[in-house]
Design an enzyme around this catalytic site. Structure first.
Site, short mmCIF file in Angstrom:
data_model
loop_
_atom_site.label_atom_id
_atom_site.label_comp_id
_atom_site.label_asym_id
_atom_site.label_seq_id
_atom_site.Cartn_x
_atom_site.Cartn_y
_atom_site.Cartn_z
N LYS A 1 2.85 -9.20 -13.29
CA LYS A 1 2.89 -9.41 -11.84
C LYS A 1 2.62 -10.88 -11.59
CE LYS A 1 1.16 -7.41 -7.50
NZ LYS A 1 0.38 -6.30 -6.91
N GLU B 1 0.81 -1.23 0.00
CA GLU B 1 0.00 0.00 0.00
C GLU B 1 0.84 1.28 0.00
OE1 GLU B 1 -3.23 -0.11 -0.49
OE2 GLU B 1 -3.24 -2.30 -0.38
N SER C 1 4.73 -8.17 -5.23
CA SER C 1 3.60 -8.25 -4.30
C SER C 1 4.12 -7.87 -2.93
CB SER C 1 3.03 -9.66 -4.27
OG SER C 1 2.68 -10.11 -5.56
N SER D 1 -3.30 -10.64 -5.14
CA SER D 1 -4.37 -11.02 -4.22
C SER D 1 -5.27 -9.83 -3.93
CB SER D 1 -3.78 -11.59 -2.92
OG SER D 1 -2.83 -10.70 -2.35
N ASP E 1 -4.98 -4.91 -10.11
CA ASP E 1 -3.79 -4.11 -10.38
C ASP E 1 -3.50 -4.06 -11.88
OD1 ASP E 1 -3.55 -3.73 -7.69
OD2 ASP E 1 -1.89 -5.13 -7.41
N ASN F 1 7.08 8.37 -3.61
CA ASN F 1 5.66 8.55 -3.90
C ASN F 1 5.01 9.43 -2.83
OD1 ASN F 1 3.33 8.14 -5.42
ND2 ASN F 1 2.75 6.29 -4.31
#
Length: 228
Positions: free
Chosen positions: A38, A13, A119, A42, A56, A180
């Site tokens: 990827k 996240e 992931s 999940s 995604d 980010n």
């Protein structure tokens, strides 16, 4: 065969999918042949017919405007929003390295560039019961150079330094860091940027604010040069 780049992060996240989408979009908009991959995804919703939507992958496809099929983007798609190894156990569909390698190589033969998203963080277990597969095993097996996505805010120094140290110990090459949720001029975030560079020796390649449609500080050509 394609040139490739792995997008890892300091945890879950923190915006890896958004950043991966930005990279794909920038290369695609510059006229380059780029794809997204990827290994395991999940926390996905189901269509009315019961099939799973690789969320995604769908985001990247629509955000970047690429025509790549969703099926080619991810071989393992799970409903439960937990670590892939646990989702695989619950849903009875274990990740197999041979499938990951085969599907990635097929994509690599069809495109010039492939952006591979991880992931969770770099230590995330992808498989455990049938085959013990860590995310780092996939990066190593596919011979992928990496960039690290980090949140620009409080606590990022620890996450960046630990991720860098772990990847360095495992012999996984890192090209640099992308910050980010960055706020230009914010004293703490500017200092985080400087400290992460000093403590890891990695460059902060660019910064991304909420809603950005490109990575500040990087051109498409400079991005492409990060791929091996």
């Amino acid at each position: 065969m394609s040139r490739n780049l792995f997008v890892t992060g300091t945890g879950t996240e923190i915006g890896k999918t958004y950043v991966a989408g930005l990279i794909v979009k920038m290369l695609h908009d510059a006229g380059m042949d780029v794809a997204y991959y990827k290994a395991a995804m999940s926390g996905n919703e189901r269509r009315p017919d019961g099939t799973l939507i690789p969320g995604d992958a769908l985001f990247v496809k629509e955000f970047a405007g690429i025509s790549q099929s969703l099926e080619s983007m991810c071989p393992y798609v799970y409903e439960h929003a937990v670590s892939p190894h646990l989702a695989a156990r619950i849903e009875g569909n274990p990740v197999r390295m041979a499938v990951v390698e085969e599907t990635f190589q097929a994509l690599s033969r069809e495109h010039d560039y492939v952006v591979v998203e991880g992931s969770g963080g770099i230590t995330c277990p992808i498989g455990y019961d049938e085959e013990r597969i860590q995310l780092e095993d996939i990066v190593s097996s596919l011979h992928l150079p990496s960039i690290m996505v980090a949140d620009a805010g409080l606590g990022t120094i620890n996450g960046v330094v630990l991720t860098h140290a772990y990847m360095e110990q495992k012999g996984l090459p890192l090209k640099g860091i992308l910050f980010n949720h960055f706020h230009e001029g914010d004293v703490m975030e500017e200092d985080n940027r400087r400290m992460c560079e000093e403590m890891t020796g990695l460059p902060v390649l660019g910064c991304i604010a909420k809603g950005d449609k490109a990575i500040t500080g990087l051109t498409a050509e400079e991005l492409a040069a990060l791929f091996d």
